[in-house]
Design a protein around this motif. Structure first.
Motif, PDB file in Angstrom:
ATOM      1  N   LEU A  27      -0.630  -1.258  23.102  1.00  0.00           N
ATOM      2  CA  LEU A  27      -1.652  -1.709  22.166  1.00  0.00           C
ATOM      3  C   LEU A  27      -2.995  -1.053  22.486  1.00  0.00           C
ATOM      4  O   LEU A  27      -3.731  -0.632  21.581  1.00  0.00           O
ATOM      5  CB  LEU A  27      -1.771  -3.232  22.207  1.00  0.00           C
ATOM      6  N   GLU A  28      -3.310  -0.928  23.760  1.00  0.00           N
ATOM      7  CA  GLU A  28      -4.538  -0.249  24.167  1.00  0.00           C
ATOM      8  C   GLU A  28      -4.539   1.199  23.682  1.00  0.00           C
ATOM      9  O   GLU A  28      -5.523   1.685  23.134  1.00  0.00           O
ATOM     10  CB  GLU A  28      -4.670  -0.287  25.685  1.00  0.00           C
ATOM     11  N   ILE A  29      -3.426   1.865  23.864  1.00  0.00           N
ATOM     12  CA  ILE A  29      -3.303   3.265  23.435  1.00  0.00           C
ATOM     13  C   ILE A  29      -3.420   3.373  21.913  1.00  0.00           C
ATOM     14  O   ILE A  29      -4.091   4.271  21.397  1.00  0.00           O
ATOM     15  CB  ILE A  29      -1.984   3.877  23.934  1.00  0.00           C
ATOM     16  N   ALA A  30      -2.793   2.464  21.193  1.00  0.00           N
ATOM     17  CA  ALA A  30      -2.837   2.503  19.726  1.00  0.00           C
ATOM     18  C   ALA A  30      -4.270   2.367  19.215  1.00  0.00           C
ATOM     19  O   ALA A  30      -4.697   3.111  18.323  1.00  0.00           O
ATOM     20  CB  ALA A  30      -1.957   1.408  19.139  1.00  0.00           C
ATOM     21  N   TRP A  31      -5.020   1.425  19.765  1.00  0.00           N
ATOM     22  CA  TRP A  31      -6.404   1.242  19.332  1.00  0.00           C
ATOM     23  C   TRP A  31      -7.275   2.426  19.728  1.00  0.00           C
ATOM     24  O   TRP A  31      -8.101   2.891  18.946  1.00  0.00           O
ATOM     25  CB  TRP A  31      -6.982  -0.066  19.859  1.00  0.00           C
ATOM     26  N   ALA A  32      -7.109   2.923  20.928  1.00  0.00           N
ATOM     27  CA  ALA A  32      -7.901   4.082  21.353  1.00  0.00           C
ATOM     28  C   ALA A  32      -7.553   5.302  20.500  1.00  0.00           C
ATOM     29  O   ALA A  32      -8.437   6.059  20.083  1.00  0.00           O
ATOM     30  CB  ALA A  32      -7.668   4.368  22.827  1.00  0.00           C
ATOM     31  N   ALA A  33      -6.275   5.493  20.217  1.00  0.00           N
ATOM     32  CA  ALA A  33      -5.839   6.637  19.415  1.00  0.00           C
ATOM     33  C   ALA A  33      -6.323   6.544  17.972  1.00  0.00           C
ATOM     34  O   ALA A  33      -6.463   7.569  17.299  1.00  0.00           O
ATOM     35  CB  ALA A  33      -4.316   6.745  19.443  1.00  0.00           C
ATOM     36  N   SER A  34      -6.616   5.331  17.511  1.00  0.00           N
ATOM     37  CA  SER A  34      -7.089   5.187  16.130  1.00  0.00           C
ATOM     38  C   SER A  34      -8.441   5.863  15.916  1.00  0.00           C
ATOM     39  O   SER A  34      -8.833   6.123  14.788  1.00  0.00           O
ATOM     40  CB  SER A  34      -7.163   3.702  15.743  1.00  0.00           C
ATOM     41  N   LEU A  35      -9.140   6.171  16.997  1.00  0.00           N
ATOM     42  CA  LEU A  35     -10.428   6.846  16.893  1.00  0.00           C
ATOM     43  C   LEU A  35     -10.296   8.368  16.773  1.00  0.00           C
ATOM     44  O   LEU A  35     -11.199   9.042  16.296  1.00  0.00           O
ATOM     45  CB  LEU A  35     -11.302   6.517  18.112  1.00  0.00           C
ATOM     46  N   TRP A  36      -9.186   8.897  17.243  1.00  0.00           N
ATOM     47  CA  TRP A  36      -9.048  10.351  17.332  1.00  0.00           C
ATOM     48  C   TRP A  36      -9.243  11.086  16.003  1.00  0.00           C
ATOM     49  O   TRP A  36     -10.019  12.043  15.940  1.00  0.00           O
ATOM     50  CB  TRP A  36      -7.703  10.706  17.972  1.00  0.00           C
ATOM     51  N   ASN A  60     -19.828   2.999  12.838  1.00  0.00           N
ATOM     52  CA  ASN A  60     -19.711   1.592  12.460  1.00  0.00           C
ATOM     53  C   ASN A  60     -18.553   0.875  13.144  1.00  0.00           C
ATOM     54  O   ASN A  60     -18.610  -0.344  13.325  1.00  0.00           O
ATOM     55  CB  ASN A  60     -19.553   1.457  10.950  1.00  0.00           C
ATOM     56  N   GLN A  61     -17.490   1.603  13.515  1.00  0.00           N
ATOM     57  CA  GLN A  61     -16.285   0.946  14.009  1.00  0.00           C
ATOM     58  C   GLN A  61     -15.904   1.261  15.449  1.00  0.00           C
ATOM     59  O   GLN A  61     -15.061   0.577  16.026  1.00  0.00           O
ATOM     60  CB  GLN A  61     -15.092   1.322  13.127  1.00  0.00           C
ATOM     61  N   ALA A  62     -16.478   2.273  16.041  1.00  0.00           N
ATOM     62  CA  ALA A  62     -16.036   2.713  17.365  1.00  0.00           C
ATOM     63  C   ALA A  62     -16.072   1.606  18.407  1.00  0.00           C
ATOM     64  O   ALA A  62     -15.106   1.383  19.146  1.00  0.00           O
ATOM     65  CB  ALA A  62     -16.851   3.902  17.838  1.00  0.00           C
ATOM     66  N   GLU A  63     -17.175   0.877  18.473  1.00  0.00           N
ATOM     67  CA  GLU A  63     -17.291  -0.175  19.474  1.00  0.00           C
ATOM     68  C   GLU A  63     -16.224  -1.248  19.312  1.00  0.00           C
ATOM     69  O   GLU A  63     -15.589  -1.653  20.281  1.00  0.00           O
ATOM     70  CB  GLU A  63     -18.685  -0.807  19.417  1.00  0.00           C
ATOM     71  N   ALA A  64     -15.992  -1.684  18.087  1.00  0.00           N
ATOM     72  CA  ALA A  64     -14.988  -2.717  17.844  1.00  0.00           C
ATOM     73  C   ALA A  64     -13.583  -2.229  18.190  1.00  0.00           C
ATOM     74  O   ALA A  64     -12.769  -2.966  18.746  1.00  0.00           O
ATOM     75  CB  ALA A  64     -15.041  -3.172  16.384  1.00  0.00           C
ATOM     76  N   ARG A  65     -13.277  -0.968  17.864  1.00  0.00           N
ATOM     77  CA  ARG A  65     -11.956  -0.419  18.172  1.00  0.00           C
ATOM     78  C   ARG A  65     -11.776  -0.264  19.689  1.00  0.00           C
ATOM     79  O   ARG A  65     -10.702  -0.543  20.218  1.00  0.00           O
ATOM     80  CB  ARG A  65     -11.738   0.909  17.453  1.00  0.00           C
ATOM     81  N   LEU A  66     -12.826   0.172  20.388  1.00  0.00           N
ATOM     82  CA  LEU A  66     -12.730   0.298  21.831  1.00  0.00           C
ATOM     83  C   LEU A  66     -12.630  -1.062  22.507  1.00  0.00           C
ATOM     84  O   LEU A  66     -11.940  -1.202  23.526  1.00  0.00           O
ATOM     85  CB  LEU A  66     -13.910   1.103  22.382  1.00  0.00           C
ATOM     86  N   GLN A  67     -13.270  -2.066  21.968  1.00  0.00           N
ATOM     87  CA  GLN A  67     -13.127  -3.424  22.495  1.00  0.00           C
ATOM     88  C   GLN A  67     -11.683  -3.903  22.351  1.00  0.00           C
ATOM     89  O   GLN A  67     -11.147  -4.536  23.265  1.00  0.00           O
ATOM     90  CB  GLN A  67     -14.075  -4.392  21.802  1.00  0.00           C
ATOM     91  N   ARG A  68     -11.063  -3.603  21.227  1.00  0.00           N
ATOM     92  CA  ARG A  68      -9.655  -3.980  21.045  1.00  0.00           C
ATOM     93  C   ARG A  68      -8.759  -3.208  22.010  1.00  0.00           C
ATOM     94  O   ARG A  68      -7.764  -3.718  22.476  1.00  0.00           O
ATOM     95  CB  ARG A  68      -9.240  -3.761  19.598  1.00  0.00           C
ATOM     96  N   ALA A  69      -9.129  -1.972  22.300  1.00  0.00           N
ATOM     97  CA  ALA A  69      -8.349  -1.168  23.241  1.00  0.00           C
ATOM     98  C   ALA A  69      -8.449  -1.739  24.663  1.00  0.00           C
ATOM     99  O   ALA A  69      -7.508  -1.637  25.435  1.00  0.00           O
ATOM    100  CB  ALA A  69      -8.834   0.278  23.229  1.00  0.00           C
ATOM    101  N   ALA A  70      -9.579  -2.338  24.972  1.00  0.00           N
ATOM    102  CA  ALA A  70      -9.787  -2.855  26.332  1.00  0.00           C
ATOM    103  C   ALA A  70      -9.324  -4.297  26.478  1.00  0.00           C
ATOM    104  O   ALA A  70      -9.316  -4.811  27.597  1.00  0.00           O
ATOM    105  CB  ALA A  70     -11.266  -2.774  26.674  1.00  0.00           C
ATOM    106  N   ALA A  71      -8.908  -4.924  25.415  1.00  0.00           N
ATOM    107  CA  ALA A  71      -8.509  -6.346  25.471  1.00  0.00           C
ATOM    108  C   ALA A  71      -7.225  -6.558  26.226  1.00  0.00           C
ATOM    109  O   ALA A  71      -6.412  -5.742  26.420  1.00  0.00           O
ATOM    110  CB  ALA A  71      -8.384  -6.905  24.054  1.00  0.00           C
TER     111      ALA A  71
END
Length: 71
Positions: A27-36, A60-71
């Protein structure tokens, strides 16, 4: 870049269809990869002086996506 809710729905549907929930690492990888893709597109916008569509979405979304990656 799709809205966060759309990405969450996609990840939920993907896990449901495969019949197994993602591990924490997956899940961490999926959220981080969503930024690529947005990072790649934002880079091209900057290089070619195009309107900042991907860059704006990324900002607008990077912080929220990275927070989900770190959850």
């Amino acid at each position: 870049m799709p809205p966060l809710a759309s990405s969450e729905a996609f990840l939920d549907a993907y896990q449901h269809e495969r019949g197994t929930a993602f591990t924490t690492d997956e899940l961490e990888i999926a959220w981080a990869a969503s930024l690529w893709p947005a990072l790649h597109n934002a880079r091209a916008e900057i290089l070619w002086n195009h309107p900042p569509t991907a860059l704006t979405a990324l900002l607008n979304q990077a912080e929220a996506r990275l927070q989900r990656a770190a959850a």
